[in-house]
Design a protein around this motif. Structure first.
Motif, PDB file in Angstrom:
ATOM      1  N   GLN A 245       1.750 -10.974  -5.532  1.00 46.44           N
ATOM      2  CA  GLN A 245       1.948 -12.233  -4.725  1.00 46.44           C
ATOM      3  C   GLN A 245       3.350 -13.030  -5.316  1.00 46.44           C
ATOM      4  N   ARG A 246       3.177 -13.385  -6.809  1.00 43.14           N
ATOM      5  CA  ARG A 246       4.113 -13.824  -7.332  1.00 43.14           C
ATOM      6  C   ARG A 246       5.408 -13.221  -7.349  1.00 43.14           C
ATOM      7  N   ALA A 247       5.441 -11.963  -7.372  1.00 45.75           N
ATOM      8  CA  ALA A 247       6.566 -10.869  -7.385  1.00 45.75           C
ATOM      9  C   ALA A 247       7.238 -10.857  -5.920  1.00 45.75           C
ATOM     10  N   LEU A 248       6.571 -11.106  -4.854  1.00 46.18           N
ATOM     11  CA  LEU A 248       7.097 -11.185  -3.620  1.00 46.18           C
ATOM     12  C   LEU A 248       7.519 -12.481  -3.322  1.00 46.18           C
ATOM     13  N   SER A 249       6.999 -13.712  -3.821  1.00 52.92           N
ATOM     14  CA  SER A 249       7.621 -14.814  -3.809  1.00 52.92           C
ATOM     15  C   SER A 249       8.975 -14.833  -4.432  1.00 52.92           C
ATOM     16  N   ASP A 250       8.943 -14.293  -5.737  1.00 50.64           N
ATOM     17  CA  ASP A 250      10.267 -14.267  -6.589  1.00 50.64           C
ATOM     18  C   ASP A 250      11.289 -13.413  -5.964  1.00 50.64           C
ATOM     19  N   GLY A 251      11.011 -12.643  -4.952  1.00 46.80           N
ATOM     20  CA  GLY A 251      12.210 -11.951  -4.379  1.00 46.80           C
ATOM     21  C   GLY A 251      12.428 -10.297  -4.406  1.00 46.80           C
ATOM     22  N   VAL A 252      11.244  -9.760  -4.887  1.00 51.23           N
ATOM     23  CA  VAL A 252      11.288  -8.157  -5.256  1.00 51.23           C
ATOM     24  C   VAL A 252      11.746  -7.590  -3.740  1.00 51.23           C
ATOM     25  N   THR A 253      12.454  -6.314  -3.922  1.00 45.35           N
ATOM     26  CA  THR A 253      12.924  -5.889  -2.632  1.00 45.35           C
ATOM     27  C   THR A 253      11.862  -4.637  -2.106  1.00 45.35           C
ATOM     28  N   LEU A 254      11.151  -4.229  -3.383  1.00 49.44           N
ATOM     29  CA  LEU A 254      10.039  -3.052  -2.819  1.00 49.44           C
ATOM     30  C   LEU A 254       8.870  -3.479  -3.453  1.00 49.44           C
ATOM     31  N   GLN A 255       7.658  -3.277  -2.836  1.00 59.64           N
ATOM     32  CA  GLN A 255       6.574  -3.614  -3.367  1.00 59.64           C
ATOM     33  C   GLN A 255       5.703  -2.136  -3.413  1.00 59.64           C
ATOM     34  N   LEU A 256       5.504  -1.538  -4.391  1.00 57.34           N
ATOM     35  CA  LEU A 256       4.404  -0.401  -4.732  1.00 57.34           C
ATOM     36  C   LEU A 256       3.152  -0.884  -4.738  1.00 57.34           C
ATOM     37  N   SER A 257       2.124  -0.526  -4.103  1.00 61.70           N
ATOM     38  CA  SER A 257       0.923  -1.276  -4.114  1.00 61.70           C
ATOM     39  C   SER A 257      -0.070  -0.396  -3.514  1.00 61.70           C
ATOM     40  N   ASP A 258      -1.346  -0.554  -4.348  1.00 58.16           N
ATOM     41  CA  ASP A 258      -2.652   0.219  -3.585  1.00 58.16           C
ATOM     42  C   ASP A 258      -3.267  -0.404  -2.607  1.00 58.16           C
ATOM     43  N   PHE A 259      -2.849  -1.944  -2.120  1.00 54.85           N
ATOM     44  CA  PHE A 259      -3.479  -2.396  -1.193  1.00 54.85           C
ATOM     45  C   PHE A 259      -2.631  -3.310  -0.253  1.00 54.85           C
ATOM     46  N   TYR A 260      -1.368  -3.987  -0.680  1.00 61.57           N
ATOM     47  CA  TYR A 260      -0.362  -4.712  -0.203  1.00 61.57           C
ATOM     48  C   TYR A 260      -0.060  -4.176   1.173  1.00 61.57           C
ATOM     49  N   TRP A 261      -0.158  -5.053   2.276  1.00 59.58           N
ATOM     50  CA  TRP A 261       0.145  -4.706   3.646  1.00 59.58           C
ATOM     51  C   TRP A 261       0.862  -5.994   4.369  1.00 59.58           C
ATOM     52  N   HIS A 262       1.919  -5.624   4.964  1.00 56.13           N
ATOM     53  CA  HIS A 262       2.460  -6.503   5.986  1.00 56.13           C
ATOM     54  C   HIS A 262       3.077  -6.149   7.369  1.00 56.13           C
ATOM     55  N   GLN A 263       2.537  -4.723   7.698  1.00 60.15           N
ATOM     56  CA  GLN A 263       3.498  -4.338   8.738  1.00 60.15           C
ATOM     57  C   GLN A 263       2.818  -4.695  10.258  1.00 60.15           C
ATOM     58  N   THR A 264       3.101  -6.004  10.429  1.00 62.31           N
ATOM     59  CA  THR A 264       2.470  -6.461  11.552  1.00 62.31           C
ATOM     60  C   THR A 264       3.433  -6.315  12.778  1.00 62.31           C
ATOM     61  N   ALA A 265       4.686  -6.090  12.574  1.00 62.36           N
ATOM     62  CA  ALA A 265       5.538  -5.903  13.852  1.00 62.36           C
ATOM     63  C   ALA A 265       5.111  -5.070  14.784  1.00 62.36           C
ATOM     64  N   GLY A 266       4.903  -5.298  16.152  1.00 67.48           N
ATOM     65  CA  GLY A 266       4.625  -4.563  16.930  1.00 67.48           C
ATOM     66  C   GLY A 266       3.047  -4.462  17.460  1.00 67.48           C
ATOM     67  N   ARG A 267       2.392  -5.085  16.525  1.00 65.75           N
ATOM     68  CA  ARG A 267       0.750  -5.147  16.465  1.00 65.75           C
ATOM     69  C   ARG A 267       0.362  -6.423  17.189  1.00 65.75           C
ATOM     70  N   LYS A 268      -0.736  -6.450  17.661  1.00 61.82           N
ATOM     71  CA  LYS A 268      -1.235  -7.674  18.230  1.00 61.82           C
ATOM     72  C   LYS A 268      -2.549  -7.834  17.609  1.00 61.82           C
ATOM     73  N   PRO A 269      -2.794  -9.092  17.104  1.00 64.37           N
ATOM     74  CA  PRO A 269      -3.939  -9.085  16.129  1.00 64.37           C
ATOM     75  C   PRO A 269      -5.225  -9.191  17.227  1.00 64.37           C
ATOM     76  N   LEU A 270      -6.263  -8.592  16.606  1.00 64.05           N
ATOM     77  CA  LEU A 270      -7.660  -8.729  17.234  1.00 64.05           C
ATOM     78  C   LEU A 270      -8.197  -9.895  17.076  1.00 64.05           C
ATOM     79  N   ALA A 271      -8.005 -10.701  15.928  1.00 61.63           N
ATOM     80  CA  ALA A 271      -8.559 -11.853  15.790  1.00 61.63           C
ATOM     81  C   ALA A 271      -7.710 -12.496  14.986  1.00 61.63           C
TER      82      ALA A 271
END
Length: 363
Positions: A245-271
């Motif tokens: 999360q700190r790396a994201l805030s500091d401005g990395v351009t790629l995040q290689l992760s076992d769990f990180y997710w932010h692909q919300t575009a085009g999806r409607k939340p269930l709750a």
């Protein structure tokens, strides 16, 4: 900053999901594919075509995969030097008790004697070849990041995907040879080099390139800024919470992760839960939980000042802001109930908070 990577990401997203990328966030890369576990057992294993297709369902623009040679020089996908952790005996699905090295086995031996571990018998498939993994990426519209010092892997990737792949390794001599075949993005692990040394090495490689490191202590805001200002990409590589999360805030351009997710575009939340202008005294807390389908994801967007301990689905982040600052956290989930706990470590003011659950339909 070079636009090559962004164009790759947008192309992949358009092919796989028909969605647009959020340019304000780093490109999310699923580490060893979009593997999923039921308890301690794999449902979707690492480094396999099923993990590519699952990545497309979750909306990841890219996956990372590891290339190894068999004894008879067939390129296969496997992270470990041995198969014991991720594979089972094909005859009876029993554990492989004696060490079995990929490099000590012929391709035929690996394909006939062992299967990938999975709670689903239909996913207990043989070890995949690099070609099978690359073809799955092509068909799913997902960019493969080859964690590989096998120079021939870059040639095969170009044959199948042209420039639509990423070459990644700590071996500068090997990864630089991707330029013999492609103008793809090249990522170099610079080891312990400082920013100036890293930039010098990236300039030597030339073209579209960047750096990647697992060393979250080295990759601070000043390092990231220097590399980006020189025109290169910066990848945070499988940082544990809360450092990703700190790396994201500091401005990395790629995040290689076992769990990180932010692909919300085009999806409607269930709750969703939304709060505004919420004051929390020191020690005061907020709890939220929600039902979700087996394949889902959760995001938290919060803008606040103060000091908060945030636990999202078991991952804990301690964040302190002297002035108001916005944060986004996100996790992919499988058979997990979304749950959020926020505790004020000091008097804090939350201007806005939204936690949302999204569906990620299985293949």
């Amino acid at each position: 900053m070079k636009k090559h990577l962004l164009l790759l990401a947008l192309t992949a997203l358009a092919l796989s999901c028909g969605r647009k990328a959020d340019e304000s966030l780093p490109m999310a890369v699923a580490h060893r594919g979009c593997w999923l576990k039921e308890g301690e057992e794999f449902y979707i294993n690492e480094n396999c075509p099923a993990g590519v297709w699952m990545a497309a369902q979750y909306g990841y623009p890219a996956i990372e995969c590891d290339v190894k040679y068999t004894l008879d020089s067939v390129m296969v996908i496997m992270h470990d030097n041995t198969i014991n952790r991720t594979m089972r005996n094909a005859s009876d699905y029993s554990p492989v008790t004696e060490p079995v090295k990929v490099s000590d086995c012929t391709f035929e031996e690996l394909r006939t004697r062992y299967v990938l571990a999975s709670t689903d018998p239909s996913l207990r498939t043989p070890i995949p070849t690099l070609q099978e993994e690359l073809e799955a990426c092509r068909d799913a519209g997902v960019i493969p990041m080859l964690h590989s010092a096998v120079v021939e892997s870059y040639e095969l990737a170009h044959d199948i995907l042209e420039d639509g792949f990423i070459a990644f390794d700590a071996n500068e001599s090997a990864v630089s040879q991707a330029r013999n075949y492609s103008s793809c993005l090249i990522l170099l692990d610079p080891g312990s080099d400082d920013a100036a040394g890293t930039i010098e090495r990236l300039e030597r490689i030339g073209g579209s390139c960047g750096m990647s490191t697992m060393n979250h202590r080295m990759l601070d805001a000043a390092y990231i800024q220097a590399v980006k200002e020189a025109g290169f990409e910066v990848q945070a590589s499988i940082f544990p919470a809360p450092h990703e999360q700190r790396a994201l805030s500091d401005g990395v351009t790629l995040q290689l992760s076992d769990f990180y997710w932010h692909q919300t575009a085009g999806r409607k939340p269930l709750a969703s839960l939304k709060k505004k202008n919420l004051a929390l005294a020191e020690g005061e807390s907020l709890h939220w939980e929600e039902d979700a389908p087996d394949f889902s994801a959760v995001t938290l967007d919060v803008a606040f000042s103060g000091s908060l301990q945030i636990t999202l689905c078991g991952k804990t982040y301690t964040l302190t802001h002297e002035g108001e600052k916005a944060e986004r956290l996100g996790l992919r989930l499988y058979k997990t109930r979304p749950e959020l706990d926020i505790k004020a470590l000091a008097a804090s003011q939350i201007k806005s908070l939204q936690v949302s659950v999204y569906p990620c339909q299985a293949r």
